[in-house]
Design a protein around this motif. Structure first.
Motif, PDB file in Angstrom:
ATOM      1  N   GLN A  46       0.806  -1.220   0.000  1.00  0.00           N
ATOM      2  CA  GLN A  46       0.000   0.000   0.000  1.00  0.00           C
ATOM      3  C   GLN A  46       0.839   1.269   0.000  1.00  0.00           C
ATOM      4  O   GLN A  46       0.307   2.362  -0.200  1.00  0.00           O
ATOM      5  CB  GLN A  46      -0.944  -0.006   1.206  1.00  0.00           C
ATOM      6  CG  GLN A  46      -1.935  -1.151   1.189  1.00  0.00           C
ATOM      7  CD  GLN A  46      -2.791  -1.205   2.433  1.00  0.00           C
ATOM      8  OE1 GLN A  46      -2.420  -0.726   3.499  1.00  0.00           O
ATOM      9  NE2 GLN A  46      -3.973  -1.789   2.311  1.00  0.00           N
ATOM     10  N   ASP A  47       2.131   1.137   0.234  1.00  0.00           N
ATOM     11  CA  ASP A  47       3.006   2.307   0.251  1.00  0.00           C
ATOM     12  C   ASP A  47       3.592   2.614  -1.124  1.00  0.00           C
ATOM     13  O   ASP A  47       4.403   3.529  -1.259  1.00  0.00           O
ATOM     14  CB  ASP A  47       4.161   2.092   1.246  1.00  0.00           C
ATOM     15  CG  ASP A  47       3.656   1.934   2.667  1.00  0.00           C
ATOM     16  OD1 ASP A  47       2.654   2.578   3.006  1.00  0.00           O
ATOM     17  OD2 ASP A  47       4.265   1.158   3.425  1.00  0.00           O
ATOM     18  N   SER A  48       3.181   1.854  -2.129  1.00  0.00           N
ATOM     19  CA  SER A  48       3.749   2.020  -3.467  1.00  0.00           C
ATOM     20  C   SER A  48       2.640   2.290  -4.479  1.00  0.00           C
ATOM     21  O   SER A  48       1.556   1.698  -4.407  1.00  0.00           O
ATOM     22  CB  SER A  48       4.521   0.761  -3.866  1.00  0.00           C
ATOM     23  OG  SER A  48       4.943   0.824  -5.206  1.00  0.00           O
ATOM     24  N   GLU A  49       2.916   3.181  -5.420  1.00  0.00           N
ATOM     25  CA  GLU A  49       1.962   3.435  -6.497  1.00  0.00           C
ATOM     26  C   GLU A  49       2.013   2.330  -7.540  1.00  0.00           C
ATOM     27  O   GLU A  49       1.032   2.083  -8.243  1.00  0.00           O
ATOM     28  CB  GLU A  49       2.252   4.793  -7.157  1.00  0.00           C
ATOM     29  CG  GLU A  49       1.980   5.986  -6.242  1.00  0.00           C
ATOM     30  CD  GLU A  49       2.161   7.308  -6.953  1.00  0.00           C
ATOM     31  OE1 GLU A  49       2.476   7.290  -8.184  1.00  0.00           O
ATOM     32  OE2 GLU A  49       1.985   8.353  -6.303  1.00  0.00           O
ATOM     33  N   GLU A  50       3.160   1.659  -7.661  1.00  0.00           N
ATOM     34  CA  GLU A  50       3.256   0.565  -8.613  1.00  0.00           C
ATOM     35  C   GLU A  50       2.622  -0.686  -8.026  1.00  0.00           C
ATOM     36  O   GLU A  50       2.467  -0.822  -6.800  1.00  0.00           O
ATOM     37  CB  GLU A  50       4.720   0.283  -8.976  1.00  0.00           C
ATOM     38  CG  GLU A  50       5.542  -0.313  -7.838  1.00  0.00           C
ATOM     39  CD  GLU A  50       6.942  -0.703  -8.269  1.00  0.00           C
ATOM     40  OE1 GLU A  50       7.180  -0.840  -9.484  1.00  0.00           O
ATOM     41  OE2 GLU A  50       7.807  -0.854  -7.387  1.00  0.00           O
ATOM     42  N   LEU A  51       2.240  -1.601  -8.888  1.00  0.00           N
ATOM     43  CA  LEU A  51       1.657  -2.855  -8.436  1.00  0.00           C
ATOM     44  C   LEU A  51       2.757  -3.726  -7.845  1.00  0.00           C
ATOM     45  O   LEU A  51       3.717  -4.094  -8.525  1.00  0.00           O
ATOM     46  CB  LEU A  51       0.988  -3.569  -9.616  1.00  0.00           C
ATOM     47  CG  LEU A  51       0.302  -4.904  -9.313  1.00  0.00           C
ATOM     48  CD1 LEU A  51      -0.814  -4.711  -8.287  1.00  0.00           C
ATOM     49  CD2 LEU A  51      -0.240  -5.525 -10.600  1.00  0.00           C
ATOM     50  N   ALA A  52       2.628  -4.031  -6.564  1.00  0.00           N
ATOM     51  CA  ALA A  52       3.629  -4.837  -5.866  1.00  0.00           C
ATOM     52  C   ALA A  52       2.962  -5.516  -4.678  1.00  0.00           C
ATOM     53  O   ALA A  52       1.940  -5.042  -4.167  1.00  0.00           O
ATOM     54  CB  ALA A  52       4.803  -3.975  -5.399  1.00  0.00           C
ATOM     55  N   VAL A  53       3.540  -6.626  -4.246  1.00  0.00           N
ATOM     56  CA  VAL A  53       3.019  -7.335  -3.076  1.00  0.00           C
ATOM     57  C   VAL A  53       4.134  -7.513  -2.063  1.00  0.00           C
ATOM     58  O   VAL A  53       5.327  -7.457  -2.395  1.00  0.00           O
ATOM     59  CB  VAL A  53       2.446  -8.717  -3.452  1.00  0.00           C
ATOM     60  CG1 VAL A  53       1.252  -8.568  -4.375  1.00  0.00           C
ATOM     61  CG2 VAL A  53       3.510  -9.620  -4.074  1.00  0.00           C
ATOM     62  N   VAL A  54       3.733  -7.723  -0.815  1.00  0.00           N
ATOM     63  CA  VAL A  54       4.682  -8.043   0.254  1.00  0.00           C
ATOM     64  C   VAL A  54       4.258  -9.359   0.874  1.00  0.00           C
ATOM     65  O   VAL A  54       3.071  -9.678   0.953  1.00  0.00           O
ATOM     66  CB  VAL A  54       4.750  -6.937   1.327  1.00  0.00           C
ATOM     67  CG1 VAL A  54       5.387  -5.678   0.762  1.00  0.00           C
ATOM     68  CG2 VAL A  54       3.356  -6.623   1.885  1.00  0.00           C
ATOM     69  N   THR A  55       5.246 -10.121   1.313  1.00  0.00           N
ATOM     70  CA  THR A  55       4.968 -11.420   1.905  1.00  0.00           C
ATOM     71  C   THR A  55       6.213 -11.894   2.646  1.00  0.00           C
ATOM     72  O   THR A  55       7.148 -11.116   2.866  1.00  0.00           O
ATOM     73  CB  THR A  55       4.563 -12.451   0.821  1.00  0.00           C
ATOM     74  OG1 THR A  55       4.178 -13.685   1.454  1.00  0.00           O
ATOM     75  CG2 THR A  55       5.684 -12.710  -0.162  1.00  0.00           C
TER      76      THR A  55
END
Length: 211
Positions: A46-55
Motif C-alpha cells: 500500500q506504500d507504493s503506487e506501482e503494483l507490488a506485493v509483500v509477503t
C-alpha cells in the motif's frame, strides 16, 4: 493460460482487487534446473503506487527458490466453479465449462531487512485477525526471534496476464440463467462466483456493448 481476448483484461485495478480479495497465492520459480512451488499469503504494498506485493517465506524456501537471483511467477485465483450447459438457452453450446478469475504475475523478489520483515509480518497478522472477536496483535519484540525463521519479500509485479472468464461468450439470457443457478441453494451454489459474474457484466469485462 490460453489466450482469449474476450476473457483477458489489462486493467491493473482488476488485478489489485483480485489480490486484495484472494491473498493466498502460489509462488513458482525455476531454480537449479527444477520447478519449485510454494503457497503463501500476500498483501498489496500500500506504500507504493506501482503494483507490488509483500509477503514472507519460511526458511529454507528462500534458498530452494533462489530468491533474489531471478524472476518468479505468482498465481492468484479468485472465485471459480462449474457451469453446466443445461443452464443455457436451448440451442446453445452443449459443452460444460468452468468460470473463474486468475492472474499470473511476474516479478523479481526484493529481500527485506529484518525490521521491514517484522513490519510485514505484523501487517499480515493484523490483516487476517481483523474480524476475530478477540484479535491477536503481533508484538514486534515477540516477533523478532520468530521472524528469524522467515525471509521477508517485496515483489514488484513487472507484468501480468489476467483472465476473467464469466460466460462472456454466452447470450444475455444464458448468462442470467447461470447466475440464477449459482445463487440457488444446492450442490452448485456459488454465490460469490455469481457476484463476480454480475460485476464483470456491469463493468463490461469481455461483454460486447449493447449500445
Amino acid at each position: 493460460m490460453r489466450h482469449n481476448p474476450r476473457h483477458a483484461t489489462t486493467d491493473v485495478n482488476v488485478v489489485r482487487r483480485l489480490i486484495a480479495d484472494h491473498p493466498w497465492a502460489m509462488l513458482i520459480s525455476h531454480h537449479d534446473g527444477e520447478l519449485v512451488a510454494s503457497h503463501y499469503p500476500m498483501l498489496l504494498d500500500q506504500d507504493s503506487e506501482e503494483l507490488a506485493v509483500v509477503t514472507h517465506v519460511g526458511r529454507p524456501d528462500d534458498r530452494i527458490h533462489g530468491l533474489g537471483t531471478g524472476e518468479v511467477l505468482l498465481v492468484f485465483q479468485g472465485e471459480h466453479g462449474y457451469v453446466s450447459p443445461s443452464w443455457y438457452v436451448p440451442g446453445s453450446s452443449q459443452a460444460p465449462t468452468w468460470n473463474f478469475t486468475a492472474a499470473h504475475c511476474w516479478g523479481t523478489p526484493q529481500i527485506l531487512s529484518e525490521d521491514d520483515n517484522i513490519a510485514v509480518l505484523t501487517r499480515l497478522v493484523a490483516h487476517f485477525e481483523q474480524h476475530v472477536d478477540d484479535p491477536m496483535w503481533l508484538d514486534p519484540e515477540y516477533a523478532r526471534p520468530v521472524a528469524r525463521g522467515t525471509v521477508g519479500l517485496r515483489i514488484p509485479i513487472e507484468r501480468f496476464v489476467c483472465k476473467v472468464k464469466m460466460s462472456q461468450d454466452k447470450d444475455p439470457v444464458s448468462v442470467q440463467n447461470v447466475i440464477d443457478h449459482l445463487v440457488a441453494p444446492g450442490p452448485y451454489q456459488q454465490a460469490r462466483l455469481a457476484a463476480d459474474m454480475e460485476r464483470a457484466r456491469e463493468n463490461g469485462i469481455g461483454y460486447a456493448s449493447t449500445d
